[in-house]
Write a protein that holds these residues in place. Sequence first.
Motif, PDB file in Angstrom:
ATOM      1  N   LEU A  82       0.821  -1.209   0.000  1.00 29.69           N
ATOM      2  CA  LEU A  82       0.000   0.000   0.000  1.00 29.69           C
ATOM      3  C   LEU A  82       0.858   1.264   0.000  1.00 29.69           C
ATOM      4  N   PRO A  83       1.799   1.439   0.943  1.00 30.40           N
ATOM      5  CA  PRO A  83       2.620   2.660   0.874  1.00 30.40           C
ATOM      6  C   PRO A  83       3.518   2.705  -0.358  1.00 30.40           C
ATOM      7  N   ILE A  84       3.945   1.538  -0.852  1.00 30.41           N
ATOM      8  CA  ILE A  84       4.778   1.523  -2.059  1.00 30.41           C
ATOM      9  C   ILE A  84       3.980   2.070  -3.232  1.00 30.41           C
ATOM     10  N   LEU A  86       1.208   3.859  -3.174  1.00 27.28           N
ATOM     11  CA  LEU A  86       0.804   5.244  -2.946  1.00 27.28           C
ATOM     12  C   LEU A  86       1.962   6.232  -3.088  1.00 27.28           C
ATOM     13  N   SER A  87       3.187   5.776  -2.855  1.00 23.67           N
ATOM     14  CA  SER A  87       4.326   6.693  -2.941  1.00 23.67           C
ATOM     15  C   SER A  87       4.862   6.859  -4.363  1.00 23.67           C
TER      16      SER A  87
END
Length: 195
Positions: A82-84, A86-87
């Motif tokens: 998820l953070p990968i 989104l980033s």
Amino acid sequence: FGTLVLEVILGWLIDGSYAIGTLAGLHVSAGDDPSVEATLLMIGRMATFAIVTALVLRRAGENWSSLGQMRFRPAVLALAFLPIVLSMPIFVSEVDNFLRFLGGADGLDEWDYASDLGRLVGSSWQGIVLAVIIAPLTEETLFRGIILRGLLGRWPPWAAILISAVLFALMHFNPAQGPITFALGLVLGWIFVRT
């Protein structure tokens, strides 16, 4: 390299078959319809993937299950994506800003050799399936399941991850995608090695 050659050859065969079918009256030509183009790309990508993967596995004396399983241990690692994901837009924006700072008025836009890709992906459900399911599945199997796994048998993990990330970026043949695909290749390679 073999994957690229086979994909080009299969692309010609599929396009030729479509043209012959149109000329023979088997179906009506769709012209520049993005859904037809995406469908033909899906067929070509899946056929290339299946043939190349089967040949590599056969040569290594392995079967499809040796490529791994689609699961995370522990399951909470799946949340790491998820953070990968989104980033990535932030990363692309920062690379673009840096290129503009260095004097490139158009940033990554002037390096974009696949500007029609947005039209293809955004114009039909087939384009979305191609971009969201088929491309990631085939690329991950090829680059992490076959290439990185092979490199890990010959090189230390950091070098294998770096080489597979460079190959992953080069395989996209679009300099505008280079920074993001390289960074993504590094992250996905590290995740593959750690899990």
